[in-house]
Write a protein that holds these residues in place. Structure first.
Motif, PDB file in Angstrom:
ATOM      1  N   ALA A 100       0.844  -1.204   0.000  1.00  0.00           N
ATOM      2  CA  ALA A 100       0.000   0.000   0.000  1.00  0.00           C
ATOM      3  C   ALA A 100       0.878   1.252   0.000  1.00  0.00           C
ATOM      4  N   ALA A 101       1.917   1.238   0.832  1.00  0.00           N
ATOM      5  CA  ALA A 101       2.776   2.408   0.922  1.00  0.00           C
ATOM      6  C   ALA A 101       3.555   2.614  -0.378  1.00  0.00           C
ATOM      7  N   TRP A 102       4.012   1.531  -0.980  1.00  0.00           N
ATOM      8  CA  TRP A 102       4.830   1.627  -2.182  1.00  0.00           C
ATOM      9  C   TRP A 102       4.015   2.113  -3.373  1.00  0.00           C
ATOM     10  N   THR A 103       2.784   1.588  -3.484  1.00  0.00           N
ATOM     11  CA  THR A 103       1.972   1.912  -4.654  1.00  0.00           C
ATOM     12  C   THR A 103       1.030   3.082  -4.399  1.00  0.00           C
ATOM     13  N   LEU A 104       1.081   3.629  -3.201  1.00  0.00           N
ATOM     14  CA  LEU A 104       0.173   4.710  -2.799  1.00  0.00           C
ATOM     15  C   LEU A 104      -1.292   4.295  -2.939  1.00  0.00           C
ATOM     16  N   SER A 105      -1.570   3.064  -2.533  1.00  0.00           N
ATOM     17  CA  SER A 105      -2.948   2.566  -2.564  1.00  0.00           C
ATOM     18  C   SER A 105      -3.499   2.553  -1.154  1.00  0.00           C
ATOM     19  N   ALA A 106      -4.828   2.489  -1.057  1.00  0.00           N
ATOM     20  CA  ALA A 106      -5.440   2.314   0.255  1.00  0.00           C
ATOM     21  C   ALA A 106      -5.064   0.935   0.786  1.00  0.00           C
ATOM     22  N   GLN A 341       0.817  -5.340 -12.375  1.00  0.00           N
ATOM     23  CA  GLN A 341      -0.625  -5.088 -12.419  1.00  0.00           C
ATOM     24  C   GLN A 341      -0.854  -3.635 -12.795  1.00  0.00           C
ATOM     25  N   GLU A 342      -1.692  -3.414 -13.781  1.00  0.00           N
ATOM     26  CA  GLU A 342      -1.878  -2.040 -14.261  1.00  0.00           C
ATOM     27  C   GLU A 342      -3.065  -1.343 -13.600  1.00  0.00           C
ATOM     28  N   ASP A 343      -4.114  -2.103 -13.291  1.00  0.00           N
ATOM     29  CA  ASP A 343      -5.320  -1.467 -12.744  1.00  0.00           C
ATOM     30  C   ASP A 343      -5.339  -1.590 -11.231  1.00  0.00           C
ATOM     31  N   GLY A 344      -6.027  -0.679 -10.590  1.00  0.00           N
ATOM     32  CA  GLY A 344      -6.197  -0.766  -9.147  1.00  0.00           C
ATOM     33  C   GLY A 344      -4.861  -0.604  -8.450  1.00  0.00           C
ATOM     34  N   ARG A 650      13.971   7.264 -10.619  1.00  0.00           N
ATOM     35  CA  ARG A 650      12.614   6.773 -10.375  1.00  0.00           C
ATOM     36  C   ARG A 650      11.613   7.485 -11.261  1.00  0.00           C
ATOM     37  N   LEU A 651      10.539   6.757 -11.575  1.00  0.00           N
ATOM     38  CA  LEU A 651       9.459   7.327 -12.363  1.00  0.00           C
ATOM     39  C   LEU A 651       8.136   7.045 -11.681  1.00  0.00           C
ATOM     40  N   ALA A 652       7.196   7.957 -11.865  1.00  0.00           N
ATOM     41  CA  ALA A 652       5.816   7.664 -11.495  1.00  0.00           C
ATOM     42  C   ALA A 652       4.931   8.294 -12.550  1.00  0.00           C
ATOM     43  N   GLY A 653       3.935   7.557 -12.963  1.00  0.00           N
ATOM     44  CA  GLY A 653       2.986   8.078 -13.940  1.00  0.00           C
ATOM     45  C   GLY A 653       1.729   8.537 -13.226  1.00  0.00           C
ATOM     46  N   ILE A 654       1.172   9.640 -13.707  1.00  0.00           N
ATOM     47  CA  ILE A 654      -0.096  10.112 -13.150  1.00  0.00           C
ATOM     48  C   ILE A 654      -1.063  10.232 -14.322  1.00  0.00           C
ATOM     49  N   VAL A 655      -2.221   9.636 -14.190  1.00  0.00           N
ATOM     50  CA  VAL A 655      -3.233   9.777 -15.233  1.00  0.00           C
ATOM     51  C   VAL A 655      -4.458  10.454 -14.634  1.00  0.00           C
ATOM     52  N   VAL A 656      -4.842  11.568 -15.253  1.00  0.00           N
ATOM     53  CA  VAL A 656      -6.078  12.261 -14.886  1.00  0.00           C
ATOM     54  C   VAL A 656      -7.112  11.849 -15.911  1.00  0.00           C
ATOM     55  N   SER A 657      -8.261  11.378 -15.460  1.00  0.00           N
ATOM     56  CA  SER A 657      -9.273  11.007 -16.448  1.00  0.00           C
ATOM     57  C   SER A 657     -10.640  11.538 -16.040  1.00  0.00           C
ATOM     58  N   ALA A 658     -11.426  11.869 -17.055  1.00  0.00           N
ATOM     59  CA  ALA A 658     -12.756  12.431 -16.816  1.00  0.00           C
ATOM     60  C   ALA A 658     -13.624  12.140 -18.033  1.00  0.00           C
ATOM     61  N   PRO A 659     -14.924  12.102 -17.828  1.00  0.00           N
ATOM     62  CA  PRO A 659     -15.814  11.848 -18.971  1.00  0.00           C
ATOM     63  C   PRO A 659     -15.733  12.952 -20.021  1.00  0.00           C
ATOM     64  N   ASP A 660     -15.385  14.169 -19.625  1.00  0.00           N
ATOM     65  CA  ASP A 660     -15.213  15.156 -20.695  1.00  0.00           C
ATOM     66  C   ASP A 660     -13.817  15.756 -20.687  1.00  0.00           C
ATOM     67  N   ASP A 736       6.670   3.527 -10.691  1.00  0.00           N
ATOM     68  CA  ASP A 736       7.446   2.642 -11.552  1.00  0.00           C
ATOM     69  C   ASP A 736       6.566   2.034 -12.650  1.00  0.00           C
ATOM     70  N   PRO A 737       6.034   2.872 -13.511  1.00  0.00           N
ATOM     71  CA  PRO A 737       5.105   2.370 -14.537  1.00  0.00           C
ATOM     72  C   PRO A 737       5.812   1.515 -15.585  1.00  0.00           C
ATOM     73  N   TYR A 738       5.094   0.529 -16.097  1.00  0.00           N
ATOM     74  CA  TYR A 738       5.570  -0.277 -17.221  1.00  0.00           C
ATOM     75  C   TYR A 738       4.794   0.051 -18.476  1.00  0.00           C
ATOM     76  N   SER A 739       3.627   0.667 -18.296  1.00  0.00           N
ATOM     77  CA  SER A 739       2.852   1.065 -19.460  1.00  0.00           C
ATOM     78  C   SER A 739       2.793   2.585 -19.483  1.00  0.00           C
ATOM     79  N   PHE A 740       2.956   3.130 -20.679  1.00  0.00           N
ATOM     80  CA  PHE A 740       2.948   4.596 -20.807  1.00  0.00           C
ATOM     81  C   PHE A 740       1.825   5.043 -21.728  1.00  0.00           C
ATOM     82  N   LEU A 741       0.816   4.198 -21.845  1.00  0.00           N
ATOM     83  CA  LEU A 741      -0.284   4.510 -22.769  1.00  0.00           C
ATOM     84  C   LEU A 741      -1.314   5.438 -22.155  1.00  0.00           C
TER      85      LEU A 741
END
Ligand code: ADP
Ligand code: ZN
Length: 741
Positions: A100-106, A341-344, A650-660, A736-741
């Motif tokens: 949780a701490a490493w991936t910044l997940s709950a 794992q890419e999701d969650g 080190r790398l971290a990817g941030i994706v902002v997503s919204a319906p519009d 540490d992303p493996y996908s950059f899509l």
């Protein structure tokens, strides 16, 4: 942490319970509950607690008031009950925190992976067995009819039978059994259901190992015996017997009475592996992946928790199973991207396996013919040990790899196999040998366009072309699952019947194979044709039985398989993986093509590999042709180090997503304005993601790049934590992303 401050077994009247729910906040899903001190709840116990109107399972972390959200005494609710299941081991709880701490997940989102099968928390219903009462104990007036005698004779010398089986075998009705029970001639025993998992036998004879195999096996076995944490890279060429070697370490863990976990990237398709395991250990191992039937899933989780599974082979999620006494983790094909794992919870199972090993104090073996740059660097720095296998057993040798320059000898129009590959295929087929044509593209064609105006058929929900699947008669989006029929008319120019396929997929290649080699029996192998373990097993069987001459396959056939009569591998599009140009594109291409090359010539007949490419001068192609893996990796390391890229930065990817899209832009800009200005931290973007639209959501990307010594998690938490996001906008972080899509 709570467990350092308090004795684990002290009775608490208030406990902190971690709920397996994606609850944010500092406590990360831990809440206090009242507990009856007589229950003597301890860390790891799994309990049921009220949450609003629901009842949910949770894991006791320790005494209340320490870990959870503070709650006033009068609002405190009570633990409802404790499940009759072994406590979640401390190493697993700490792995949950770590991940949780490493991936910044709950924390709760990670805990959910540890208690992923709520129904397994209940003990399975016991089975009722009828057994005979000894004659000395019969009542004096007991009466024996012929039917009753038959029942007693069926029951002699057995452990007992379930009522239905007993009635059938003795040829009596249920009333006879009831009468006998009433008369005290038979009685019913309630027993735990038998375990469906046999005990692997470590002492069956394995193969006679070569000297270098023996050395590697001894090293790993010694690591298991020492019962301490270590990481060893088992680095051996394809077909060198890595599996045989780590089986010896698995055997050692079993001899020590401990459990072993083997992670495989593509477990659902690994029938061959299971067969080899059964040959070596006498029984099949327990298996864990997302397609298990619910009953097996429940039985497996429970048997693991109760320590009744000796060896489990699984996909990445197996890492969070509550093994009480793990003695070894093997990560086979450790370089494989499927471990991320890419999701969650965006974790990397190879990295978390190492963490699990250090928390559980046992060795971890990272196995590959093409170790990841991360592993190579860790070996170089002395953090990991390494053992090497440099030869194939017996007379088998590594195949010869040749590059086929598509600019010099292009295929004919509308075809995809260049003349030299056609000739090589003919030669192999004439010799009665098998050929693998590798093309990592599912379906018939990756793109369908209007021949009149050039209009391309795209997914309505994603920035992606629709892929034609001719066997299904549909066009599909490989990102969101959208599927539709080919339109009769072009939307743009209104031309009719104007859509044509562009580029090859495996189905289209099959057409060419059929046209060129009409007598060859071919089989398409992709995730569309091998949809489950049964089909995968049947595929392997038919190839080994010589019922297939040409395999036309995607990456599902690249790894693990051992087809002794396969002598030619043709890579149809060697440049395919390089197109995206992300951080690991050439590393991944090298690994995949090297891996698929390794399918050729695994037995006594020498193998040959032809790679079709438009860029034979590219370093990755040169390295493949020369078999210069180490040179390639050294060059790759130099380039990454110069760019400050992982594993050197080190790398971290941030994706902002919204319906519009405007919303997504607005929030992405807000993030950029709030971005920290710190030494050693660069923030790139925002920019539209390559997949700018995915499942109907507009996506913007930022990339955080830091020096290696920067605590990127803290940077992200300080930055993103305080931000208030508008509804419907999601920000997901991938450390540490493996996908950059
Ligand atoms: P890798 O995992 O390195 O690709 P495998 O363990 O699959 O290699 O071994 C390749 C083939 O060689 C398998 O068929 C295996 O049974 C066989 N093999 C490995 N070691 C030996 C040995 N010592 N003696 C005989 N056959 C072996
Ligand atoms: Zn789509």
């Amino acid at each position: 942490m709570a467990d350092d401050l308090f004795p684990l077994d002290a009775p608490f009247d208030r406990v902190s319970v971690l709920l397996p729910l994606p609850l944010p906040g500092a406590a990360g899903g831990a809440y206090d509950y009242k507990a009856d001190p007589d229950w003597a709840l301890a860390r790891g116990d799994v309990v049921e607690v009220p949450l609003g109107k629901r009842r949910v399972p949770g894991i006791v972390l320790g005494p209340g008031g320490v870990d959870g959200e503070p709650i006033a005494e009068e609002r405190l609710k009570s633990v409802l009950r404790r499940f009759a299941t072994p406590p979640v081991p401390d190493a697993v709880l700490r792995l949950v925190d770590w991940t949780a701490a490493w991936t910044l997940s709950a924390r709760g989102s990670v805990a959910r992976m540890a208690i992923s099968v709520p129904s397994a928390l209940e003990p399975p219903p016991s089975v009722l067995l009828h057994v005979a009462v000894p004659q000395e104990a019969w009542a004096p007036d007991a009466r024996l009819t012929p039917a009753r005698r038959r029942v007693l004779s069926v029951l002699t010398d057995g452990p007992g039978l379930e009522p239905r089986d007993l009635a059938r075998e003795a040829g009596v009705g249920s009333s006879v059994l009831k009468g006998m029970a009433d008369a005290g001639l038979i009685e019913i025993h309630a027993l735990d259901p038998p375990s469906p998992f046999g005990a692997p036998n470590p002492d069956l004879p394995g193969r006679t190992l070569s000297a270098e195999q023996r050395h590697a096996a001894d090293h790993l076995s010694q690591a298991v015996r020492s019962k301490g944490f270590s990481v060893t890279a088992l680095d051996g060429i394809t077909g060198s017997g890595k599996t045989e070697v780590y089986f010896e370490a698995v055997a050692e863990a079993l001899r020590a009475g401990r459990q072993a976990l083997v992670l495989l990237p593509e477990i659902a398709l690994s029938s061959q592996w299971l067969g080899r395991f059964a040959e070596r250990f006498g029984v099949e191992p327990a298996v864990w992946h997302s397609d298990l039937k619910p009953k097996i899933r429940r039985q497996t989780w429970r048997a693991v928790a109760e320590g009744k599974v000796g060896v489990l082979v699984g996909a990445r999620s197996a890492l969070f199973l509550p093994f009480p006494d793990l003695g070894l983790i093997v990560v086979d094909e450790e370089h494989d991207g499927a471990y991320k794992q890419e999701d969650g919870v965006a974790y990397h199972a190879r990295d978390m396996a190492v963490v699990r090993g250090s928390l559980g104090a046992h060795p971890v073996a990272l196995v590959s013919a093409t170790p990841s740059l991360e592993t190579v660097e860790n070996v170089k720095r002395g953090r990991y040990q390494a053992v090497h296998l440099t030869a194939r057993p017996g007379s088998a040798t590594l195949p010869e790899v040749d590059l086929l320059d598509l600019r010099k000898s292009p295929p004919e129009r509308g075809r995809f196999l260049a003349p030299p590959l056609v000739t090589a295929t003919e030669t192999a087929l004439a010799a009665g040998e098998q050929v693998l044509l590798f093309l990592n593209r599912r379906g018939y064609a990756p793109l369908t366009l209007c021949r009149m105006c050039g209009e391309r058929l795209e997914c309505p929900n994603c920035t992606a072309w629709l892929v034609e699947h001719r066997l299904l008669g549909r066009l599909q989006c490989h990102h969101c699952g959208f599927s539709g029929r080919k339109p009769e008319k072009c939307r743009h120019c209104e031309a009719e019947d104007s859509f044509v396929a562009s580029g090859p997929g495996v189905e289209r290649l099959a057409e060419e194979v059929l046209a060129r080699f009409p007598d060859a029996r071919f089989q398409v192998a992709s995730s569309d044709t091998l949809v489950g373990p049964d089909q995968a097993a049947e595929f392997v069987r038919s190839v080994r039985a010589g019922e297939v001459d040409v395999i036309i396959g995607t990456q599902v056939v690249a790894k693990g398989h051992d087809f002794p009569n396969l002598t030619l591998v043709g890579v149809v599009d060697g440049d395919l993986g390089l197109a995206g140009g992300d951080l690991r594109a050439s590393e991944r291409t090298f690994q995949l093509l090297h891996q698929v090359s390794g399918r050729a010539g695994r037995a006594d007949k020498p193998g040959r590999v032809l790679i079709q490419t438009h860029a034979p001068e590219a370093p990755v192609m040169q390295a493949l042709a020369k078999g210069d893996r180490d040179g390639f990796m050294a060059e790759e390391a130099r380039a990454r180090e110069a760019a400050g890229m992982p594993p050197f930065g080190r790398l971290a990817g941030i994706v902002v997503s919204a319906p519009d899209g405007a919303r997504a832009d607005e929030v992405a800009r807000m993030l950029a304005r709030a971005a920290p200005r710190l030494d050693g931290v660069d923030i790139l973007g925002p920019a539209p993601a390559p997949l700018a639209l995915l499942r109907g959501r507009h996506r913007r990307r930022l990339l955080v790049k830091t020096r290696r010594e920067v605590n990127v998690q803290k940077v992200l938490a300080d930055w993103l934590g305080p931000l208030k996001l508008p509804n419907a906008v999601r920000v997901s972080v991938d450390v540490d992303p493996y996908s950059f899509l």
